[in-house]
Design a protein around this motif. Structure first.
Motif, PDB file in Angstrom:
ATOM      1  N   CYS A  80       0.855  -1.260  -0.169  1.00  0.00           N
ATOM      2  CA  CYS A  80       0.196   0.179   0.139  1.00  0.00           C
ATOM      3  C   CYS A  80       1.141   1.363  -0.072  1.00  0.00           C
ATOM      4  CB  CYS A  80      -1.118  -0.207   0.973  1.00  0.00           C
ATOM      5  SG  CYS A  80      -1.986   1.275   1.363  1.00  0.00           S
ATOM      6  N   THR A  83       2.383   2.147  -3.355  1.00  0.00           N
ATOM      7  CA  THR A  83       1.440   2.991  -4.236  1.00  0.00           C
ATOM      8  C   THR A  83       1.432   4.586  -4.168  1.00  0.00           C
ATOM      9  OG1 THR A  83      -0.666   2.822  -2.923  1.00  0.00           O
ATOM     10  CG2 THR A  83      -0.164   0.980  -4.430  1.00  0.00           C
ATOM     11  N   CYS A 167      -2.644   2.785   5.545  1.00  0.00           N
ATOM     12  CA  CYS A 167      -2.163   1.760   4.957  1.00  0.00           C
ATOM     13  C   CYS A 167      -2.249   0.540   5.958  1.00  0.00           C
ATOM     14  CB  CYS A 167      -0.801   1.956   4.246  1.00  0.00           C
ATOM     15  SG  CYS A 167      -0.950   2.706   2.708  1.00  0.00           S
ATOM     16  N   GLN A 170      -5.633  -0.324   6.855  1.00  0.00           N
ATOM     17  CA  GLN A 170      -6.567  -1.208   5.811  1.00  0.00           C
ATOM     18  C   GLN A 170      -5.950  -2.651   5.712  1.00  0.00           C
ATOM     19  OE1 GLN A 170      -7.068   0.547   1.491  1.00  0.00           O
ATOM     20  NE2 GLN A 170      -4.986  -0.355   1.310  1.00  0.00           N
ATOM     21  N   SER A 171      -4.492  -2.882   5.930  1.00  0.00           N
ATOM     22  CA  SER A 171      -3.854  -4.057   5.689  1.00  0.00           C
ATOM     23  C   SER A 171      -4.593  -4.946   6.913  1.00  0.00           C
ATOM     24  CB  SER A 171      -2.484  -4.041   5.957  1.00  0.00           C
ATOM     25  OG  SER A 171      -1.892  -3.146   4.609  1.00  0.00           O
TER      26      SER A 171
END
Length: 304
Positions: A80, A83, A167, A170-171
């Protein structure tokens, strides 16, 4: 309200599958471990663990599963962050000088009592390190929680929207989706915390408290149960007094003389076994979910 033992609450967190809050690693101990060396080297006392040997601990993540899940979270976080053009590597946790003794039933280590009284073992090491990232990249890792501007709606990084929980958050969610079993975790957590409270009313435990109290009285200390000195305001300040150390040392010594820790553990184990039978189906479903999540985590780590 009677305060629950800190380790009692820790076990409940393990059953819920909580991950480290800052995403830099750190897992629970193996469920089958029975003893751990205390601080002070090979010649130091051996500490018997109780929390991880209780029947309900079979339904928490094992140390290997915790490691796999945390490693997978880091892999997903790294992807993530990439990106957003940010190179991220998790910080290595600082080595711990010692593993604190089990405190589910209050103090259990003579060496810790003599050094720290009822205070936490300060040899346990510093908290996990924060991610090694530039300040402006922290909101990408943490989301709103890492934003210095206190963003309420969106967090942006170089014109690109960041997940609300960053990130890392979210992971954690991606890995949990489809595997976590909140209903089963709630059952296990209820048993883990409820059995402790029930154990306080067990006749053998109450008799053990009376014998422990008599032993403490012979040492010059007036306490009816091992929870009382834990909750003594005089022992909750910034420093450890000589009186606190003497009280704590007598506490552990009297537990040894009366065999209170073993009696208490046996009583709570029996309570948990009965409770587990009542909710066996839900707990087996939880254990299956844990296994599948760990397997998914291992696949992510293997993919890199």
């Amino acid at each position: 309200m009677r305060r629950l033992a800190p380790v009692c609450l820790a076990l409940a967190a393990a059953l819920l599958g909580c991950s480290s809050g800052n995403g830099t690693g750190g897992g629970g101990g193996p469920a089958g471990a029975a003893e751990q060396p205390a601080s002070g080297g090979p010649a130091a006392e051996r500490q018997i663990t109780y929390t991880t040997r209780l029947p309900i601990a079979r339904y928490s993540y094992t140390a290997a599963e915790d490691t796999a899940i945390e490693s997978a979270q880091q892999v997903l976080t790294r992807r993530c962050m990439r990106t957003y053009g940010i190179a991220y590597e998790p910080a290595k946790p600082a080595p711990r000088a010692a593993k604190p003794a089990d405190r589910r039933y209050g103090l259990s280590s003579a060496s810790e009592a003599a050094r720290f009284g009822y205070h936490p073992n300060s040899d346990a090491g510093p908290p996990p390190p924060q991610p090694d990232l530039p300040t402006d990249a922290l909101p990408v890792f943490y989301g709103k929680r890492g934003s210095v501007t206190g963003a309420r709606d969106k967090v942006m990084y170089k014109g690109k929207e960041v997940p609300a929980d960053g990130c890392f958050g979210q992971s954690v969610r991606k890995l949990s989706k489809g595997y976590d079993d909140p209903a089963g975790a709630a059952v296990a957590s209820r048993i883990a915390t409820g059995s402790y409270e029930k154990s306080l009313t067990d006749p053998k435990v109450k008799d053990g408290f009376r014998k422990w109290s008599a032993c403490m009285r012979n040492s010059g200390f007036q306490y009816k149960s091992p929870m009382e000195p834990l909750n003594n305001p005089a022992f909750q300040g910034a420093t450890v007094s000589g009186k606190e150390k003497k009280t704590a040392t007598a506490d552990v010594r009297c537990k040894g003389k009366t065999e209170l820790l073993g009696i208490w553990f046996t009583a709570e184990s029996s309570i948990q076994q009965a409770d587990i039978k009542k909710d066996a189906e839900a707990l087996e479903k939880l254990r299956t979910a844990h296994r599948k999540k760990a397997e998914a985590a291992r696949r992510i780590v293997a993919e890199g």
